[in-house]
Design a protein around this motif. Structure first.
Motif, PDB file in Angstrom:
ATOM      1  N   VAL A   1       0.880  -1.328   0.078  1.00  6.45           N
ATOM      2  CA  VAL A   1       0.012  -0.057   0.093  1.00  6.45           C
ATOM      3  C   VAL A   1       0.861   1.083  -0.029  1.00  6.45           C
ATOM      4  O   VAL A   1       1.907   1.336   0.732  1.00  6.45           O
ATOM      5  N   ALA A   2       0.625   2.217  -0.865  1.00  8.38           N
ATOM      6  CA  ALA A   2       1.214   3.649  -0.900  1.00  8.38           C
ATOM      7  C   ALA A   2       1.183   4.248   0.451  1.00  8.38           C
ATOM      8  O   ALA A   2       0.046   4.118   1.289  1.00  8.38           O
ATOM      9  N   SER A   3       2.200   4.879   1.011  1.00  7.10           N
ATOM     10  CA  SER A   3       2.191   5.404   2.227  1.00  7.10           C
ATOM     11  C   SER A   3       1.190   6.394   2.755  1.00  7.10           C
ATOM     12  O   SER A   3       0.987   6.707   3.659  1.00  7.10           O
ATOM     13  N   GLU A   4       0.731   7.245   1.609  1.00 13.70           N
ATOM     14  CA  GLU A   4      -0.319   8.197   1.652  1.00 13.70           C
ATOM     15  C   GLU A   4      -1.540   7.266   2.259  1.00 13.70           C
ATOM     16  O   GLU A   4      -2.463   8.190   2.740  1.00 13.70           O
ATOM     17  N   PHE A   5      -1.774   6.013   2.275  1.00 14.74           N
ATOM     18  CA  PHE A   5      -2.987   5.454   2.291  1.00 14.74           C
ATOM     19  C   PHE A   5      -2.642   4.735   3.905  1.00 14.74           C
ATOM     20  O   PHE A   5      -2.993   3.418   3.645  1.00 14.74           O
ATOM     21  N   SER A   6      -2.428   5.490   4.724  1.00 10.67           N
ATOM     22  CA  SER A   6      -2.035   4.684   6.026  1.00 10.67           C
ATOM     23  C   SER A   6      -2.981   3.974   6.762  1.00 10.67           C
ATOM     24  O   SER A   6      -2.670   3.021   7.602  1.00 10.67           O
TER      25      SER A   6
END
Length: 133
Positions: free
Chosen positions: A77-82
């Motif tokens: 998962v991309a970091s901005e979708f924590s």
């Protein structure tokens, strides 16, 4: 003459191989609703994935933004979708998207797709707020 029949049978099997080995949805994401601050899981699973195929999740909200966001690839998962994670067994072709502490800004269309599967559909996530009287 019997070898002609065997040859036809072999050619028919070879013609079917690409169809048999093609990835396809076992579970397609479904539209759903969720209460604010709850957790929701959008289910997605494939049969016939090859090791080189990459399952991706995307999100966009057509009412507020025309940008398509890339949430995940290969279970990362991309970091901005924590608050997002991929759950399920990749070995079994499961790439379910879990969103914790759902917020109104999470509302929109979600897509689970593989490049080789052309019929990717969107699942609409509707976020319902709690009203206090």
């Amino acid at each position: 003459m019997e070898w002609v029949g065997a040859l036809r049978y072999s050619l028919a099997l070879l013609a079917l191989l690409p169809i048999v080995n093609a990835a396809f949805y076992r579970i397609r994401p479904q539209s759903t609703g969720v209460l604010v601050n709850q957790t929701v899981t959008l289910y997605c699973a494939f049969n016939g994935l090859t090791p080189s195929e990459v399952v991706n999740w995307y999100w966009y909200n057509p009412e507020t933004d025309d940008k398509l966001y890339h949430i995940s690839a290969r279970g990362r998962v991309a970091s901005e979708f924590s608050r997002h994670s991929i759950v399920g067994s990749s070995r079994r072709g499961e790439y379910n998207l879990r969103i914790r502490d759902v917020q109104p800004g999470d509302e929109g269309n979600y897509r689970c797709s593989v490049f080789t599967v052309r019929d990717a559909g969107d699942a609409r996530l509707t976020v319902v707020g709690i009203r206090v009287a």
